[in-house]
Motif scaffolding. Structure first.
Motif, PDB file in Angstrom:
ATOM      1  N   PRO A  33     -54.515  16.897 -37.025  1.00 43.04           N
ATOM      2  CA  PRO A  33     -55.284  17.977 -37.647  1.00 43.04           C
ATOM      3  C   PRO A  33     -56.772  17.649 -37.667  1.00 43.04           C
ATOM      4  N   GLY A  72     -57.567  27.279 -35.426  1.00 44.68           N
ATOM      5  CA  GLY A  72     -56.637  27.248 -36.552  1.00 44.68           C
ATOM      6  C   GLY A  72     -55.636  28.385 -36.541  1.00 44.68           C
ATOM      7  N   GLN A  73     -55.355  28.933 -35.362  1.00 44.11           N
ATOM      8  CA  GLN A  73     -54.397  30.033 -35.223  1.00 44.11           C
ATOM      9  C   GLN A  73     -53.279  29.628 -34.252  1.00 44.11           C
ATOM     10  N   HIS A 104     -48.870  22.022 -35.178  1.00 44.58           N
ATOM     11  CA  HIS A 104     -49.745  22.562 -36.223  1.00 44.58           C
ATOM     12  C   HIS A 104     -49.065  23.651 -37.045  1.00 44.58           C
TER      13      HIS A 104
END
Length: 179
Positions: A33, A72-73, A104
């Protein structure tokens, strides 16, 4: 004689410094991350989306899915890859992005299965794989195996455990035979 040797060493050291300063010219993608402090480079998402939907190629699917993961998608990245033709999905570059997106999203087991499927396709020569792609996939598989073995599902809940799994995976060095 000695001055020629010193001059040659100076040239060699200057070349090494130049290579280290410039770098390889490619950016590595993060499986771990991202830190909150990282900055993104602007990407024309509309152009990437139209290229991936009108003429899906490995490059266009990887570019769009990577941009989604970096923003972040990861769910959108997974959707882009799932809509791509099966031949594109088997490519190791696409499998790499698919595994990052699944990881993720908190699906470490599916991410590991995706990487292992890509390695199987490379081993059976279903797709043309370069040795660096196989090495990268093996390293990613080692990391994901450590994550699954540690019982980590969501990387955001325990970043220290993810970092420890990464450290354990880097201690195991494997060799990849050149074809």
């Amino acid at each position: 004689m000695r001055s020629g040797l010193l001059f040659t060493n100076g040239i060699l050291l200057a070349g090494i410094v130049a290579v280290l300063a410039i770098g390889p010219g490619t950016h590595s993608k993060r499986l771990l991350p991202a830190d909150a402090k990282t900055t993104e480079t602007p990407v024309d998402m509309a152009a990437l989306e139209s290229a991936a939907s009108l003429t899906p190629t490995v490059d266009s699917v990887v570019a769009l899915a990577s941009a989604y993961v970096d923003r972040g998608q990861p769910g959108l990245a997974s959707a882009v890859i799932e809509k791509a033709p099966r031949a594109i999905q088997l490519d190791p570059r696409v499998a790499d992005v698919a595994a990052r997106a699944l990881f993720h999203r908190g699906r470490a087991r599916q991410a590991l299965a995706t990487v292992e499927d890509a390695l199987d396709a490379c081993d059976s020569e279903t797709v043309a794989c370069r040795s660096w792609q196989v090495a990268k996939a093996r390293r990613q598989a080692a990391f994901l195996h450590e994550v699954v073995a540690a019982g980590i599902e969501d990387p955001m809940t325990d970043p220290a455990a993810v970092r420890a799994a990464y450290e354990r995976s880097t201690q195991k060095v494997g060799l990849v035979a050149m074809r």
